[in-house]
Design a protein around this motif. Structure first.
Motif, mmCIF file in Angstrom:
data_model
loop_
_atom_site.group_PDB
_atom_site.id
_atom_site.type_symbol
_atom_site.label_atom_id
_atom_site.label_comp_id
_atom_site.label_asym_id
_atom_site.label_seq_id
_atom_site.Cartn_x
_atom_site.Cartn_y
_atom_site.Cartn_z
ATOM 1 N N TYR A 46 -4.211 6.612 -3.851
ATOM 2 C CA TYR A 46 -3.890 5.633 -2.994
ATOM 3 C C TYR A 46 -3.835 4.290 -3.844
ATOM 4 O O TYR A 46 -4.518 4.320 -4.787
ATOM 5 N N PHE A 51 6.029 7.755 6.141
ATOM 6 C CA PHE A 51 6.028 8.741 5.562
ATOM 7 C C PHE A 51 7.631 8.980 4.842
ATOM 8 O O PHE A 51 8.485 9.198 5.587
ATOM 9 N N GLY A 52 7.688 9.751 3.642
ATOM 10 C CA GLY A 52 8.523 10.375 3.220
ATOM 11 C C GLY A 52 9.034 11.638 3.579
ATOM 12 O O GLY A 52 8.062 12.085 4.376
ATOM 13 N N TYR A 64 -0.177 12.471 -0.282
ATOM 14 C CA TYR A 64 -0.805 13.164 0.362
ATOM 15 C C TYR A 64 -0.331 14.771 0.059
ATOM 16 O O TYR A 64 0.748 14.849 -0.570
ATOM 17 N N TYR A 116 0.650 5.776 -0.711
ATOM 18 C CA TYR A 116 -0.496 7.037 -0.890
ATOM 19 C C TYR A 116 0.239 8.315 -1.128
ATOM 20 O O TYR A 116 1.482 8.216 -1.124
ATOM 21 N N LEU A 140 -5.650 13.409 1.328
ATOM 22 C CA LEU A 140 -5.098 12.180 0.311
ATOM 23 C C LEU A 140 -5.531 12.776 -0.810
ATOM 24 O O LEU A 140 -6.641 12.770 -1.099
ATOM 25 N N GLU A 164 -9.549 12.034 -1.683
ATOM 26 C CA GLU A 164 -10.635 13.007 -1.795
ATOM 27 C C GLU A 164 -10.272 14.392 -2.427
ATOM 28 O O GLU A 164 -10.924 15.148 -2.715
ATOM 29 N N GLY A 188 -0.771 -3.468 9.689
ATOM 30 C CA GLY A 188 -1.446 -2.777 10.751
ATOM 31 C C GLY A 188 -1.747 -1.484 10.425
ATOM 32 O O GLY A 188 -2.572 -1.097 11.279
ATOM 33 N N GLU A 189 -1.703 -1.303 9.132
ATOM 34 C CA GLU A 189 -2.193 0.213 8.828
ATOM 35 C C GLU A 189 -1.469 1.376 9.432
ATOM 36 O O GLU A 189 -1.920 2.535 9.316
ATOM 37 N N THR A 190 -0.209 1.076 9.956
ATOM 38 C CA THR A 190 0.463 2.030 10.311
ATOM 39 C C THR A 190 1.219 2.909 9.345
ATOM 40 O O THR A 190 1.780 1.917 8.418
ATOM 41 N N GLN A 191 1.037 4.237 8.894
ATOM 42 C CA GLN A 191 1.832 4.849 7.552
ATOM 43 C C GLN A 191 3.296 5.276 7.883
ATOM 44 O O GLN A 191 3.467 5.810 9.128
ATOM 45 N N TYR A 221 1.082 11.547 15.329
ATOM 46 C CA TYR A 221 2.297 11.630 14.438
ATOM 47 C C TYR A 221 3.151 12.782 14.899
ATOM 48 O O TYR A 221 2.373 14.003 15.198
ATOM 49 N N ARG A 241 0.898 -1.355 -0.042
ATOM 50 C CA ARG A 241 0.034 -0.042 0.107
ATOM 51 C C ARG A 241 0.826 1.340 -0.045
ATOM 52 O O ARG A 241 1.843 1.469 0.915
ATOM 53 N N LEU A 282 -2.998 16.901 6.450
ATOM 54 C CA LEU A 282 -2.903 16.175 5.212
ATOM 55 C C LEU A 282 -3.974 15.648 4.583
ATOM 56 O O LEU A 282 -5.013 15.324 5.338
ATOM 57 N N PHE A 291 -3.908 7.754 15.854
ATOM 58 C CA PHE A 291 -2.647 7.860 15.864
ATOM 59 C C PHE A 291 -2.105 9.300 16.107
ATOM 60 O O PHE A 291 -3.091 10.100 15.977
ATOM 61 N N PHE A 313 -3.400 -0.081 -3.365
ATOM 62 C CA PHE A 313 -3.056 -1.144 -2.790
ATOM 63 C C PHE A 313 -2.255 -2.193 -3.282
ATOM 64 O O PHE A 313 -1.712 -2.951 -2.499
ATOM 65 N N PHE A 317 3.460 14.603 0.444
ATOM 66 C CA PHE A 317 4.020 13.678 1.000
ATOM 67 C C PHE A 317 3.531 12.185 0.353
ATOM 68 O O PHE A 317 2.454 11.887 0.166
#
Lengths: 111, 115
Positions: free
Chosen positions: A48, A102-103, A35, A33, A45, A59, A97-100, B36, A31, A43, B34, A50, A90
């Motif tokens: 994205y 980021f760059g 942003y 994304y 979106l 959005e 676990g859906e933790t994102q 961040y 996955r 942020l 979360f 998958f 970004f």
């Protein structure tokens, strides 16, 4: 080395130009994304993905397109840049676990 | 509509003082939550997350957050702030929506630390 890299880090372009922002990740996640960050708005979106064959609008996708060239690469294009696309962009990946993750971001200025 | 609210745009604290950053969300069920942190010129780094279980969660850098269902809140705390904590902090909430679990960010709280 960073897990998520973005190029370029800064870019100045003119209205009407086409530009591409690139993102690569070494985390092995499916996955990814894109942003954009604007002051006071957090942020939002844009797109994205998958996996390589699954790309979806977020959005605020108008004026943007993406390409998932490989599991590790996800590019964002502005077909015809306009000044209100000036923002910090970004790329992110997410684990099961859906933790994102980021760059470092690309700062884009459209004149 | 689902939303995430961070009521404080800017907060200034003295080094060594305690810190609490507020986050409220609107959603009918318990979302995933979360926090961040974004240091200047950097991307966002995960501080902590809550999915279920103990409502007080510990994160990195000495941060903790408490989920309060009755208040729809997930406030971030630190007992003693260090100058290196100066950054922007984002609360985010994951809402299941069909095939995609949407992550919505608050507008952020910028923290300044006085020596």
């Amino acid at each position: 080395d960073a897990d998520v890299t973005q190029t370029p880090r800064n870019r100045i372009t003119k209205t009407g130009k086409r530009i591409m922002l690139e993102c690569s990740q070494t985390k092995g996640h499916d996955r990814m994304y894109w942003y954009r960050q604007d002051p006071g708005l957090g942020l939002r979106l844009i797109y994205y993905s998958f996996d390589v064959k699954d790309i979806n609008k977020g959005e605020i996708s108008d004026g943007y397109s993406v390409s998932r060239q490989a599991q590790a690469k996800f590019s964002l294009s502005l077909e015809s840049a306009i000044p209100n696309q000036t923002a910090l962009y970004f790329c992110a990946t997410s684990d099961p676990g859906e933790t994102q993750y980021f760059g470092p971001g690309t700062r884009l200025l459209v004149l | 509509a689902q939303s995430v609210t961070q009521p404080d745009i800017h907060i200034t604290v003295s080094e060594g003082a305690s810190l609490e950053l507020r986050c409220n969300y609107s959603y009918g069920a318990t979302p995933y939550l979360f926090w961040y942190v974004q240091s200047p010129g950097q991307g966002l780094q995960l501080l902590l997350k809550y999915f279920s279980g103990d409502t007080l969660v510990q994160g990195i850098k000495g941060f903790e957050a408490e989920f309060k269902r009755s208040q729809s809140s997930f406030n971030l705390r630190k007992p003693s702030v260090h100058w290196s904590d100066a950054a922007e902090y984002f609360c985010a909430v994951r809402y299941p929506t069909g095939g995609y679990n949407k992550l919505i960010f608050g507008a952020g709280t910028r923290l300044a630390v006085h020596p």
